[in-house]
Motif scaffolding. Structure first.
Motif, mmCIF file in Angstrom:
data_model
loop_
_atom_site.group_PDB
_atom_site.id
_atom_site.type_symbol
_atom_site.label_atom_id
_atom_site.label_comp_id
_atom_site.label_asym_id
_atom_site.label_seq_id
_atom_site.Cartn_x
_atom_site.Cartn_y
_atom_site.Cartn_z
ATOM 1 N N PRO A 1 0.803 -1.230 0.000
ATOM 2 C CA PRO A 1 0.000 0.000 0.000
ATOM 3 C C PRO A 1 0.830 1.271 0.000
ATOM 4 O O PRO A 1 0.478 2.245 -0.678
ATOM 5 C CB PRO A 1 -0.817 -0.141 1.296
ATOM 6 C CG PRO A 1 -0.912 -1.617 1.526
ATOM 7 C CD PRO A 1 0.393 -2.177 1.039
ATOM 8 N N ASP A 2 1.946 1.303 0.741
ATOM 9 C CA ASP A 2 2.764 2.519 0.802
ATOM 10 C C ASP A 2 3.362 2.877 -0.553
ATOM 11 O O ASP A 2 3.647 4.045 -0.825
ATOM 12 C CB ASP A 2 3.892 2.338 1.814
ATOM 13 C CG ASP A 2 3.377 2.273 3.239
ATOM 14 O OD1 ASP A 2 2.222 2.691 3.460
ATOM 15 O OD2 ASP A 2 4.111 1.792 4.119
ATOM 16 N N ALA A 3 3.572 1.878 -1.410
ATOM 17 C CA ALA A 3 4.161 2.124 -2.725
ATOM 18 C C ALA A 3 3.123 2.157 -3.827
ATOM 19 O O ALA A 3 3.224 2.955 -4.768
ATOM 20 C CB ALA A 3 5.212 1.061 -3.036
ATOM 21 N N ASP A 4 2.117 1.301 -3.737
ATOM 22 C CA ASP A 4 1.134 1.168 -4.806
ATOM 23 C C ASP A 4 -0.071 2.071 -4.623
ATOM 24 O O ASP A 4 -0.900 2.197 -5.532
ATOM 25 C CB ASP A 4 0.670 -0.287 -4.915
ATOM 26 C CG ASP A 4 1.816 -1.221 -5.293
ATOM 27 O OD1 ASP A 4 2.527 -0.909 -6.268
ATOM 28 O OD2 ASP A 4 2.008 -2.249 -4.618
ATOM 29 N N GLY A 5 -0.222 2.656 -3.433
ATOM 30 C CA GLY A 5 -1.327 3.570 -3.217
ATOM 31 C C GLY A 5 -2.681 2.907 -3.123
ATOM 32 O O GLY A 5 -3.703 3.554 -3.323
ATOM 33 N N ALA A 6 -2.721 1.622 -2.848
ATOM 34 C CA ALA A 6 -3.983 0.893 -2.755
ATOM 35 C C ALA A 6 -4.402 0.794 -1.289
ATOM 36 O O ALA A 6 -3.625 0.361 -0.436
ATOM 37 C CB ALA A 6 -3.851 -0.490 -3.362
ATOM 38 N N ALA A 7 -5.629 1.195 -0.995
ATOM 39 C CA ALA A 7 -6.102 1.170 0.383
ATOM 40 C C ALA A 7 -6.438 -0.239 0.851
ATOM 41 O O ALA A 7 -6.297 -0.567 2.022
ATOM 42 C CB ALA A 7 -7.328 2.067 0.523
ATOM 43 N N SER A 8 -6.890 -1.085 -0.050
ATOM 44 C CA SER A 8 -7.266 -2.448 0.311
ATOM 45 C C SER A 8 -6.681 -3.417 -0.685
ATOM 46 O O SER A 8 -6.356 -3.059 -1.814
ATOM 47 C CB SER A 8 -8.793 -2.595 0.359
ATOM 48 O OG SER A 8 -9.355 -2.319 -0.922
ATOM 49 N N ALA A 9 -6.544 -4.674 -0.274
ATOM 50 C CA ALA A 9 -5.973 -5.706 -1.126
ATOM 51 C C ALA A 9 -6.794 -6.978 -0.988
ATOM 52 O O ALA A 9 -7.368 -7.237 0.076
ATOM 53 C CB ALA A 9 -4.518 -5.970 -0.746
ATOM 54 N N PRO A 10 -6.894 -7.775 -2.046
ATOM 55 C CA PRO A 10 -7.682 -9.013 -1.968
ATOM 56 C C PRO A 10 -7.095 -10.048 -1.032
ATOM 57 O O PRO A 10 -7.796 -10.955 -0.590
ATOM 58 C CB PRO A 10 -7.696 -9.503 -3.420
ATOM 59 C CG PRO A 10 -6.489 -8.888 -4.050
ATOM 60 C CD PRO A 10 -6.316 -7.561 -3.379
ATOM 61 N N CYS A 11 -5.797 -9.947 -0.725
ATOM 62 C CA CYS A 11 -5.149 -10.895 0.173
ATOM 63 C C CYS A 11 -3.908 -10.250 0.767
ATOM 64 O O CYS A 11 -3.417 -9.245 0.245
ATOM 65 C CB CYS A 11 -4.795 -12.199 -0.548
ATOM 66 S SG CYS A 11 -3.783 -11.972 -2.021
ATOM 67 N N PRO A 12 -3.378 -10.795 1.851
ATOM 68 C CA PRO A 12 -2.200 -10.188 2.488
ATOM 69 C C PRO A 12 -0.956 -10.277 1.603
ATOM 70 O O PRO A 12 -0.845 -11.148 0.731
ATOM 71 C CB PRO A 12 -2.029 -11.016 3.774
ATOM 72 C CG PRO A 12 -3.345 -11.660 4.003
ATOM 73 C CD PRO A 12 -3.934 -11.891 2.653
ATOM 74 N N PHE A 13 -0.024 -9.383 1.866
ATOM 75 C CA PHE A 13 1.257 -9.407 1.180
ATOM 76 C C PHE A 13 1.945 -10.756 1.395
ATOM 77 O O PHE A 13 1.895 -11.329 2.478
ATOM 78 C CB PHE A 13 2.148 -8.283 1.712
ATOM 79 C CG PHE A 13 3.554 -8.289 1.160
ATOM 80 C CD1 PHE A 13 3.835 -7.718 -0.072
ATOM 81 C CD2 PHE A 13 4.585 -8.881 1.873
ATOM 82 C CE1 PHE A 13 5.126 -7.723 -0.577
ATOM 83 C CE2 PHE A 13 5.875 -8.892 1.383
ATOM 84 C CZ PHE A 13 6.159 -8.318 0.147
ATOM 85 N N SER A 14 2.608 -11.264 0.361
ATOM 86 C CA SER A 14 3.366 -12.524 0.327
ATOM 87 C C SER A 14 2.487 -13.766 0.340
ATOM 88 O O SER A 14 2.989 -14.872 0.525
ATOM 89 C CB SER A 14 4.398 -12.595 1.452
ATOM 90 O OG SER A 14 3.821 -13.003 2.676
ATOM 91 N N THR A 15 1.184 -13.607 0.111
ATOM 92 C CA THR A 15 0.315 -14.783 0.004
ATOM 93 C C THR A 15 0.715 -15.614 -1.215
ATOM 94 O O THR A 15 0.798 -15.088 -2.328
ATOM 95 C CB THR A 15 -1.151 -14.362 -0.140
ATOM 96 O OG1 THR A 15 -1.557 -13.648 1.022
ATOM 97 C CG2 THR A 15 -2.054 -15.578 -0.324
ATOM 98 N N PRO A 16 0.980 -16.928 -1.050
ATOM 99 C CA PRO A 16 1.315 -17.764 -2.213
ATOM 100 C C PRO A 16 0.075 -18.014 -3.067
ATOM 101 O O PRO A 16 -0.962 -18.448 -2.566
ATOM 102 C CB PRO A 16 1.837 -19.054 -1.583
ATOM 103 C CG PRO A 16 1.240 -19.095 -0.220
ATOM 104 C CD PRO A 16 1.076 -17.666 0.222
#
Length: 402
Positions: free
Chosen positions: A183-198
């Motif tokens: 989010p800090d780099a991509d400017g996205a407030a929400s994501a479909p899954c957590p960072f590093s999800t396989p």
């Protein structure tokens, strides 16, 4: 126009070109990086002028990448550090900014994301990290792909064209895809899954080391090369909602098509997905090879390019015949006869060395900007940098050997 070889160093461990092909950066298998100015004459030939040497690393530089958006240069090395270089007031000066990798093992590879707002680094610590700029402290910080997801070193990283997915190649025999939105780099407030999800895991045909991988230009396919002399093309990832349907990596693996191409020669070490119907691979054969789709949904490999004549075009003795000849001659592979016989210079391995522009293993493939007369460049342990003309890919179907 024929392939254009240039001898720039005794060995080239890695290299990169700027987005407009005005600069070239390469590592001559040392801790330094050499910057060249690239010029092209009327005959479509290239010349190189050394303008700078970057000496910030103190161990072997293992990865170089040039940002296509900001023109910044990224380097990583076995010293566990990565630097982002910005050109100063002159082309001879380059200013480094340290990246905090938080690694206890060597950095092995790196790549900028398509938007240039972050980059990924693969390491020997069985993980990869995604780095982004923190303006308050004027440095690049990293977020780690969860430990335990890789069981060995990460030797290649590739960003999906959507800037959110990261593919990794590992010596544990698997190619994997992770969710890498920050989010800090991509400017996205929400994501479909957590960072590093396989999101996906595909194992090589025999579990051999995966050396390199690359996405197709539209992101619907992924190609990788393994040490068992195979090229694997993973298809079927372009369907709407494929990545954010809420399923796990094992479920997605059952919905992709995996096409394995068994090569008749030595293993390949690098791969470039040129377009939907052309994958260029290169490695221990000493020359590039094109892999293209055939009828019935299968893929097949063509002949070596540039007159290469390694194992692909020569007859090789069977393992039994080689072992028998070695035993009877009392010698060693490579032609050293310890038995003192008359044929003391005999070489028992029947394969002949490559006869193309490269005389040794090709370790890197880089796409070149369109409109420059050449489609891609290769470099290897022979120290040669070879520019391959556009016609190399234009006639790919005529080279297919079925």
């Amino acid at each position: 126009m024929a392939a254009q070889p240039h001898q720039l160093a005794p060995v080239v461990s890695c290299f990169a070109v700027s987005a407009d092909l005005s600069y070239l950066a390469l590592c001559p298998n040392t801790s330094s990086v050499t910057i060249y100015r690239v010029t092209q004459d009327a005959a479509n030939g290239y010349s190189f002028t050394q303008i700078a040497s970057l000496e910030e690393h103190d161990q072997l530089v293992a990865g170089i990448d040039w940002c296509p958006v900001t023109n910044k240069l990224l380097t990583c090395a076995h010293d566990r550090n990565a630097y982002v270089w910005t050109r100063g007031t002159t082309e001879e000066t380059w200013d480094p900014v340290l990246t905090i990798l938080r690694m206890q093992r060597a950095a092995l590879c790196c790549q900028w994301s398509p938007k240039g707002n972050k980059f990924a680094v693969g390491t020997a610590a069985k993980t990869a990290c995604v780095c982004y700029y923190e303006g308050e402290n004027n440095w690049w910080v990293s977020k780690l792909i969860k430990k335990g997801l890789h069981r060995s070193s990460v030797v290649d990283v590739r960003w999906h064209p959507n800037n959110m997915l990261l593919a990794t190649a590992s010596t544990d025999g698997c190619a994997r895809v992770f969710f890498a939105q920050i989010p800090d780099a991509d400017g996205a407030a929400s994501a479909p899954c957590p960072f590093s999800t396989p999101l996906l895991e595909v194992r090589s045909d025999s579990g051999a080391w995966v050396h390199s991988l690359d996405w197709s230009p539209d992101g619907s396919s992924l190609a990788f090369v393994a040490h068992d002399a195979t090229v694997c093309v993973v298809e079927g990832m372009g369907a709407p909602g494929f990545w954010d349907d809420g399923t796990d990596a094992a479920s997605r693996a059952t919905r992709v098509g995996v096409k394995n191409v068994r090569l008749r020669g030595l293993p390949m070490a690098c791969v470039w997905f040129a377009d939907a119907e052309c994958v260029v691979v290169a490695g221990h054969e000493g020359a590039p090879m094109i892999v293209s789709p055939q009828g019935g949904g299968s893929w097949a490999a063509g002949a070596l390019l540039g007159g290469g004549g390694g194992a692909r075009t020569s007859k090789r003795a069977s393992q039994f015949a080689e072992a028998s000849a070695l035993f009877q001659g009392g010698g060693m592979l490579g032609g050293h006869n310890n038995g003192g016989g008359a044929d003391s210079d005999a070489v028992y391995v029947k394969g002949k060395p490559p006869s193309g522009p490269h005389s040794a293993c090709v370790t890197s493939i880089r796409a070149l900007p369109r409109g420059k007369g050449c489609a891609f460049a290769t470099a290897g342990v022979d120290g040669k940098l070879v520019f391959w003309p556009d016609q190399t890919l234009a006639g790919k179907m005529s080279r297919m050997a079925l």
